[in-house]
Design a protein around this motif. Structure first.
Motif, PDB file in Angstrom:
ATOM      1  N   GLU A 158       0.878  -1.174   0.000  1.00  0.00           N
ATOM      2  CA  GLU A 158       0.000   0.000   0.000  1.00  0.00           C
ATOM      3  C   GLU A 158       0.913   1.220   0.000  1.00  0.00           C
ATOM      4  OE1 GLU A 158      -2.896   2.520   2.956  1.00  0.00           O
ATOM      5  OE2 GLU A 158      -2.752   0.358   3.283  1.00  0.00           O
ATOM      6  N   VAL A 159       0.980   1.881  -1.136  1.00  0.00           N
ATOM      7  CA  VAL A 159       1.886   3.020  -1.298  1.00  0.00           C
ATOM      8  C   VAL A 159       1.065   4.300  -1.179  1.00  0.00           C
ATOM      9  CG1 VAL A 159       3.598   4.112  -2.799  1.00  0.00           C
ATOM     10  CG2 VAL A 159       3.314   1.625  -2.841  1.00  0.00           C
ATOM     11  N   SER A 160       1.267   5.021  -0.081  1.00  0.00           N
ATOM     12  CA  SER A 160       0.472   6.220   0.182  1.00  0.00           C
ATOM     13  C   SER A 160       1.381   7.414   0.432  1.00  0.00           C
ATOM     14  CB  SER A 160      -0.429   6.003   1.400  1.00  0.00           C
ATOM     15  OG  SER A 160       0.357   5.839   2.568  1.00  0.00           O
ATOM     16  N   ALA A 161       0.784   8.595   0.367  1.00  0.00           N
ATOM     17  CA  ALA A 161       1.536   9.826   0.625  1.00  0.00           C
ATOM     18  C   ALA A 161       2.125   9.813   2.028  1.00  0.00           C
ATOM     19  CB  ALA A 161       0.620  11.035   0.430  1.00  0.00           C
TER      20      ALA A 161
ATOM     21  N   MET B 190       1.707  12.439  -4.778  1.00  0.00           N
ATOM     22  CA  MET B 190       1.251  11.108  -5.191  1.00  0.00           C
ATOM     23  C   MET B 190       0.739  11.110  -6.626  1.00  0.00           C
ATOM     24  SD  MET B 190       1.939   8.713  -3.162  1.00  0.00           S
ATOM     25  CE  MET B 190       0.972   7.460  -3.988  1.00  0.00           C
ATOM     26  N   ASP B 191       0.198  12.227  -7.075  1.00  0.00           N
ATOM     27  CA  ASP B 191      -0.226  12.319  -8.480  1.00  0.00           C
ATOM     28  C   ASP B 191       0.969  12.068  -9.403  1.00  0.00           C
ATOM     29  OD1 ASP B 191      -2.827  12.882  -7.793  1.00  0.00           O
ATOM     30  OD2 ASP B 191      -2.692  15.032  -8.195  1.00  0.00           O
TER      31      ASP B 191
ATOM     32  N   GLY C 169      -1.812  13.777  -3.431  1.00  0.00           N
ATOM     33  CA  GLY C 169      -2.153  14.251  -4.760  1.00  0.00           C
ATOM     34  C   GLY C 169      -3.554  14.834  -4.785  1.00  0.00           C
ATOM     35  N   LYS C 170      -3.844  15.604  -5.800  1.00  0.00           N
ATOM     36  CA  LYS C 170      -5.204  16.121  -5.969  1.00  0.00           C
ATOM     37  C   LYS C 170      -6.154  15.008  -6.406  1.00  0.00           C
ATOM     38  CE  LYS C 170      -3.845  20.858  -7.139  1.00  0.00           C
ATOM     39  NZ  LYS C 170      -3.866  21.930  -8.177  1.00  0.00           N
ATOM     40  N   ILE C 171      -5.604  14.024  -7.096  1.00  0.00           N
ATOM     41  CA  ILE C 171      -6.415  12.913  -7.602  1.00  0.00           C
ATOM     42  C   ILE C 171      -6.051  11.605  -6.903  1.00  0.00           C
ATOM     43  CG2 ILE C 171      -7.018  11.562  -9.657  1.00  0.00           C
ATOM     44  CD1 ILE C 171      -6.318  14.076 -11.316  1.00  0.00           C
TER      45      ILE C 171
END
Length: 202
Positions: free
Chosen positions: A45-48, A129-130, A56-58
């Motif tokens: 699980e790769v998250s900010a 992240m985007d 990210g915005k998306i």
């Protein structure tokens, strides 16, 4: 796995029965997935937050799913269906008999070549992240971004170029086999037009 940070690692089986129940799949849809896939495990699980990046915005995160395949010549539609059903950004780590490849669905199914699993790696590039997710797609698809194009535009252009190259190859085969000079000339003319459309001589 894939050179991703240890903080992202998971080992969470995703039973096919859970997918069937969650998305109310019919017997035919279940059979198609069963024909290709034996087991699915969420391995990253790769998250900010885990990467200490700006959200990210998306895209807030993406998951890596380890997918054990029953056959190497799988149906791409199976993976596309799976990617569309599960409302998450996902990288699929496909494995079969000691070989592996990466796949991701983004307007179309993008894949690496089969190789030894140890040779596969994902580089997490970007300040948000985007950006990280876009670069993951670019890596898996082997996409060479041209100046001014969005990722979606570049994928569409690459797809069109691939279609043209396949059509050129088909016409070249016909031209080689054609005995009548007039028809052969017409085929060569068509080939030249398509080569110009695809970006020149190959």
């Amino acid at each position: 796995m894939l050179g991703l940070p240890k903080s992202t690692e998971l080992n969470q089986p995703l039973p096919k029965t859970a997918i069937y129940a969650r998305f109310q799949m019919n017997a035919a849809e279940k059979a198609k997935i069963d024909a290709d896939i034996s087991r699915i495990v969420i391995v990253n699980e790769v998250s900010a937050a885990k990467l200490n990046l700006a959200p990210g915005k998306i895209v807030q995160m993406f998951f890596v799913l380890q997918v054990q395949l029953k056959r190497k010549e799988f149906s791409e539609k199976t993976l596309i269906t799976l990617s569309k059903l599960i409302p998450q950004n996902m990288v699929l780590l496909l494995e079969h008999e000691g070989q592996a490849k990466l796949a991701v669905y983004h307007t179309t199914l993008l894949q690496t070549l089969w190789c030894d699993p140890s040779a596969l790696a994902l580089s997490l590039k970007g300040l948000t992240m985007d950006a990280v997710w876009e670069n993951v797609i670019i890596q898996i698809g082997g996409i060479q971004m041209q100046s001014g194009n969005t990722l979606e535009q570049q994928i569409a252009l690459d797809e069109q170029r691939t279609k043209l190259e396949k059509e050129i190859a088909r016409l070249e085969k016909l031209a080689r086999a054609e005995k009548q000079p007039k028809k052969k000339f017409e085929l060569v003319q068509k080939i030249n037009v398509l080569k110009k459309e695809s970006g020149g001589e190959r």
